[in-house]
Design a protein around this motif. Structure first.
Motif, PDB file in Angstrom:
ATOM      1  N   ALA A   1      -0.177  46.945 -56.747  1.00  0.00           N
ATOM      2  CA  ALA A   1       0.984  47.437 -56.977  1.00  0.00           C
ATOM      3  C   ALA A   1       1.856  46.781 -58.107  1.00  0.00           C
ATOM      4  O   ALA A   1       2.727  47.474 -58.475  1.00  0.00           O
ATOM      5  CB  ALA A   1       1.819  46.834 -55.698  1.00  0.00           C
ATOM      6  N   ALA A   2       1.425  45.589 -58.428  1.00  0.00           N
ATOM      7  CA  ALA A   2       2.147  44.984 -59.666  1.00  0.00           C
ATOM      8  C   ALA A   2       1.364  45.446 -60.818  1.00  0.00           C
ATOM      9  O   ALA A   2       1.716  44.836 -61.838  1.00  0.00           O
ATOM     10  CB  ALA A   2       2.084  43.375 -59.444  1.00  0.00           C
ATOM     11  N   SER A   3       0.373  46.300 -60.888  1.00  0.00           N
ATOM     12  CA  SER A   3      -0.272  46.562 -62.042  1.00  0.00           C
ATOM     13  C   SER A   3      -0.254  48.248 -62.392  1.00  0.00           C
ATOM     14  O   SER A   3      -0.720  48.622 -63.279  1.00  0.00           O
ATOM     15  CB  SER A   3      -1.697  46.305 -61.870  1.00  0.00           C
ATOM     16  OG  SER A   3      -1.829  44.829 -61.580  1.00  0.00           O
ATOM     17  N   THR A   4       0.681  48.921 -61.436  1.00  0.00           N
ATOM     18  CA  THR A   4       0.618  50.227 -61.559  1.00  0.00           C
ATOM     19  C   THR A   4       2.026  50.852 -61.804  1.00  0.00           C
ATOM     20  O   THR A   4       3.029  50.736 -61.142  1.00  0.00           O
ATOM     21  CB  THR A   4       0.183  51.130 -60.239  1.00  0.00           C
ATOM     22  OG1 THR A   4      -1.129  50.499 -59.880  1.00  0.00           O
ATOM     23  CG2 THR A   4       0.059  52.405 -60.350  1.00  0.00           C
ATOM     24  N   GLY A   5       2.315  51.362 -63.045  1.00  0.00           N
ATOM     25  CA  GLY A   5       3.516  51.868 -63.458  1.00  0.00           C
ATOM     26  C   GLY A   5       3.671  53.432 -63.087  1.00  0.00           C
ATOM     27  O   GLY A   5       2.789  53.908 -62.416  1.00  0.00           O
TER      28      GLY A   5
ATOM     29  N   LEU B   1      -8.318  36.364 -56.092  1.00  0.00           N
ATOM     30  CA  LEU B   1      -7.114  35.472 -56.106  1.00  0.00           C
ATOM     31  C   LEU B   1      -6.860  35.275 -57.757  1.00  0.00           C
ATOM     32  O   LEU B   1      -5.554  35.327 -58.292  1.00  0.00           O
ATOM     33  CB  LEU B   1      -7.400  34.076 -55.505  1.00  0.00           C
ATOM     34  CG  LEU B   1      -6.277  32.905 -55.794  1.00  0.00           C
ATOM     35  CD1 LEU B   1      -5.153  33.416 -55.334  1.00  0.00           C
ATOM     36  CD2 LEU B   1      -6.817  31.570 -55.129  1.00  0.00           C
ATOM     37  N   SER B   2      -7.851  35.151 -58.447  1.00  0.00           N
ATOM     38  CA  SER B   2      -7.641  35.016 -60.157  1.00  0.00           C
ATOM     39  C   SER B   2      -6.690  36.420 -60.656  1.00  0.00           C
ATOM     40  O   SER B   2      -5.865  36.262 -61.465  1.00  0.00           O
ATOM     41  CB  SER B   2      -8.759  35.082 -60.983  1.00  0.00           C
ATOM     42  OG  SER B   2      -8.652  34.957 -62.117  1.00  0.00           O
ATOM     43  N   GLN B   3      -7.033  37.514 -60.199  1.00  0.00           N
ATOM     44  CA  GLN B   3      -6.522  38.554 -60.461  1.00  0.00           C
ATOM     45  C   GLN B   3      -4.851  38.688 -59.854  1.00  0.00           C
ATOM     46  O   GLN B   3      -4.131  39.345 -60.597  1.00  0.00           O
ATOM     47  CB  GLN B   3      -7.224  39.923 -60.063  1.00  0.00           C
ATOM     48  CG  GLN B   3      -8.363  40.215 -60.602  1.00  0.00           C
ATOM     49  CD  GLN B   3      -9.027  41.623 -60.600  1.00  0.00           C
ATOM     50  OE1 GLN B   3      -8.368  42.774 -60.601  1.00  0.00           O
ATOM     51  NE2 GLN B   3     -10.280  41.775 -60.063  1.00  0.00           N
ATOM     52  N   PHE B   4      -4.624  38.149 -58.794  1.00  0.00           N
ATOM     53  CA  PHE B   4      -3.382  38.114 -58.115  1.00  0.00           C
ATOM     54  C   PHE B   4      -2.648  37.243 -59.196  1.00  0.00           C
ATOM     55  O   PHE B   4      -1.577  37.378 -59.275  1.00  0.00           O
ATOM     56  CB  PHE B   4      -3.593  37.547 -56.577  1.00  0.00           C
ATOM     57  CG  PHE B   4      -2.014  37.547 -56.113  1.00  0.00           C
ATOM     58  CD1 PHE B   4      -1.538  38.757 -55.887  1.00  0.00           C
ATOM     59  CD2 PHE B   4      -1.430  36.349 -55.681  1.00  0.00           C
ATOM     60  CE1 PHE B   4       0.107  38.748 -55.346  1.00  0.00           C
ATOM     61  CE2 PHE B   4      -0.359  36.339 -55.074  1.00  0.00           C
ATOM     62  CZ  PHE B   4       0.268  37.542 -54.998  1.00  0.00           C
ATOM     63  N   ARG B   5      -3.188  36.022 -59.369  1.00  0.00           N
ATOM     64  CA  ARG B   5      -2.573  35.036 -60.189  1.00  0.00           C
ATOM     65  C   ARG B   5      -2.004  35.758 -61.424  1.00  0.00           C
ATOM     66  O   ARG B   5      -0.938  35.282 -61.914  1.00  0.00           O
ATOM     67  CB  ARG B   5      -3.132  33.902 -60.425  1.00  0.00           C
ATOM     68  CG  ARG B   5      -3.450  32.756 -59.468  1.00  0.00           C
ATOM     69  CD  ARG B   5      -4.239  31.693 -59.738  1.00  0.00           C
ATOM     70  NE  ARG B   5      -4.289  30.564 -58.633  1.00  0.00           N
ATOM     71  CZ  ARG B   5      -3.452  29.930 -58.146  1.00  0.00           C
ATOM     72  NH1 ARG B   5      -2.266  30.063 -58.478  1.00  0.00           N
ATOM     73  NH2 ARG B   5      -4.070  29.144 -57.123  1.00  0.00           N
ATOM     74  N   GLN B   6      -2.653  36.471 -62.026  1.00  0.00           N
ATOM     75  CA  GLN B   6      -2.300  37.010 -63.529  1.00  0.00           C
ATOM     76  C   GLN B   6      -1.180  38.065 -63.170  1.00  0.00           C
ATOM     77  O   GLN B   6      -0.478  38.274 -64.073  1.00  0.00           O
ATOM     78  CB  GLN B   6      -3.807  38.011 -63.934  1.00  0.00           C
ATOM     79  CG  GLN B   6      -4.791  37.046 -64.281  1.00  0.00           C
ATOM     80  CD  GLN B   6      -5.922  37.925 -64.649  1.00  0.00           C
ATOM     81  OE1 GLN B   6      -5.752  39.132 -65.148  1.00  0.00           O
ATOM     82  NE2 GLN B   6      -7.080  37.487 -64.464  1.00  0.00           N
ATOM     83  N   VAL B   7      -0.892  38.555 -62.127  1.00  0.00           N
ATOM     84  CA  VAL B   7       0.396  39.496 -61.940  1.00  0.00           C
ATOM     85  C   VAL B   7       1.324  38.699 -61.443  1.00  0.00           C
ATOM     86  O   VAL B   7       2.464  39.244 -61.211  1.00  0.00           O
ATOM     87  CB  VAL B   7      -0.084  40.629 -61.115  1.00  0.00           C
ATOM     88  CG1 VAL B   7      -1.304  41.505 -61.641  1.00  0.00           C
ATOM     89  CG2 VAL B   7      -0.246  40.270 -59.600  1.00  0.00           C
ATOM     90  N   ILE B   8       1.348  37.547 -61.199  1.00  0.00           N
ATOM     91  CA  ILE B   8       2.454  36.822 -60.597  1.00  0.00           C
ATOM     92  C   ILE B   8       4.145  37.117 -61.507  1.00  0.00           C
ATOM     93  O   ILE B   8       4.752  37.267 -60.837  1.00  0.00           O
ATOM     94  CB  ILE B   8       2.419  35.345 -60.570  1.00  0.00           C
ATOM     95  CG1 ILE B   8       1.379  34.898 -59.582  1.00  0.00           C
ATOM     96  CG2 ILE B   8       3.735  34.347 -60.601  1.00  0.00           C
ATOM     97  CD1 ILE B   8       0.918  33.618 -59.483  1.00  0.00           C
ATOM     98  N   PRO B   9       3.961  37.137 -62.831  1.00  0.00           N
ATOM     99  CA  PRO B   9       5.239  37.241 -63.745  1.00  0.00           C
ATOM    100  C   PRO B   9       5.266  38.704 -64.097  1.00  0.00           C
ATOM    101  O   PRO B   9       6.343  39.159 -64.573  1.00  0.00           O
ATOM    102  CB  PRO B   9       4.793  36.489 -64.860  1.00  0.00           C
ATOM    103  CG  PRO B   9       3.404  36.576 -65.131  1.00  0.00           C
ATOM    104  CD  PRO B   9       2.741  36.561 -63.640  1.00  0.00           C
TER     105      PRO B   9
END
Length: 219
Positions: free
Chosen positions: A54-58, A93-101
């Motif tokens: 969701a945090a990666s899909t415009g 988890l690493s991928q999730f951390r990348q979308v934090i900001p």
């Protein structure tokens, strides 16, 4: 009169809640990552992958994905989730951390994406017994949004004709039989999580519970 919350403040809340969830996820073992969440179709790791998607899909990519799935939104969500599901929980988890900001999102108001994050984070934490102190301002914004508008879940219809009041904050909405409880429990119930009715009180709870037992689209 309280000033309306800005999109900048909403994104700040999203970033803070993503970071807090990532810290909790870092403590999980493999069995916990594979355990069921409150989001009935997905386990813990799958919920995290969904949040990364969701945090990666415009908007444009969302349209392309929906078209490719012929507007079968379960298929659309499953495909996007699979893109962010790593070979191990550590990779997920690493991928999730990348979308934090990230400030990327599909269509819709920012408050809706804050709501999705808050609900799915609780979907993960509650079954695992992880306590989290959600700022009352964040919880109030999410519950208030759910009471005013149905977006990805029929939240407004769920509490139509009921008086919703928070026991720990300023939320007060609607007219009718009272439903009272913590702001988070109210938000989770409005998002379709019937288990949270056990944390609510008032003559309107039976009506709310009966509506959640009926078919309902969940976040």
């Amino acid at each position: 009169m309280t000033e309306p919350i800005t999109n900048k403040q909403l994104w700040a809340a999203i970033h803070a809640e993503r970071a807090a969830l990532a810290e909790d996820l870092a403590m999980l073992n493999d069995k916990q990552w594979a355990s069921p969440s409150l989001c009935e179709r997905w386990n813990v790791e799958e919920v995290v992958a969904h949040l990364s998607a969701a945090a990666s899909t415009g908007p444009l990519r969302w349209i392309g994905s929906a078209l490719g799935a012929r507007f079968d939104f379960e298929l659309h969500n499953s495909r996007r989730l699979a893109e962010h599901l790593g070979p191990t929980p550590a990779d997920t988890l690493s991928q999730f951390r990348q979308v934090i900001p990230s400030t990327t999102s599909p269509f819709g108001p920012v408050a809706a994406w804050l709501g999705e994050l808050v609900v799915h984070a609780e979907d993960i934490r509650r079954p695992l017994g992880i306590a989290h102190r959600l700022p009352i301002e964040t919880a109030t914004e999410v519950a208030g949004f759910f009471s005013r508008r149905s977006f990805t879940v029929k939240s407004k219809e769920t509490v139509a004709g009921l008086r919703v009041e928070a026991s720990d904050g300023p939320l007060a909405s609607g007219q009718g039989p009272l439903v009272r409880g913590t702001t988070l429990a109210l938000a989770m119930a409005m998002a379709g999580r019937a288990a949270f009715c056990d944390e609510l009180e008032g003559p309107g709870v039976a009506t709310l519970r009966s509506r959640l037992d009926a078919p309902n689209t969940k976040i």
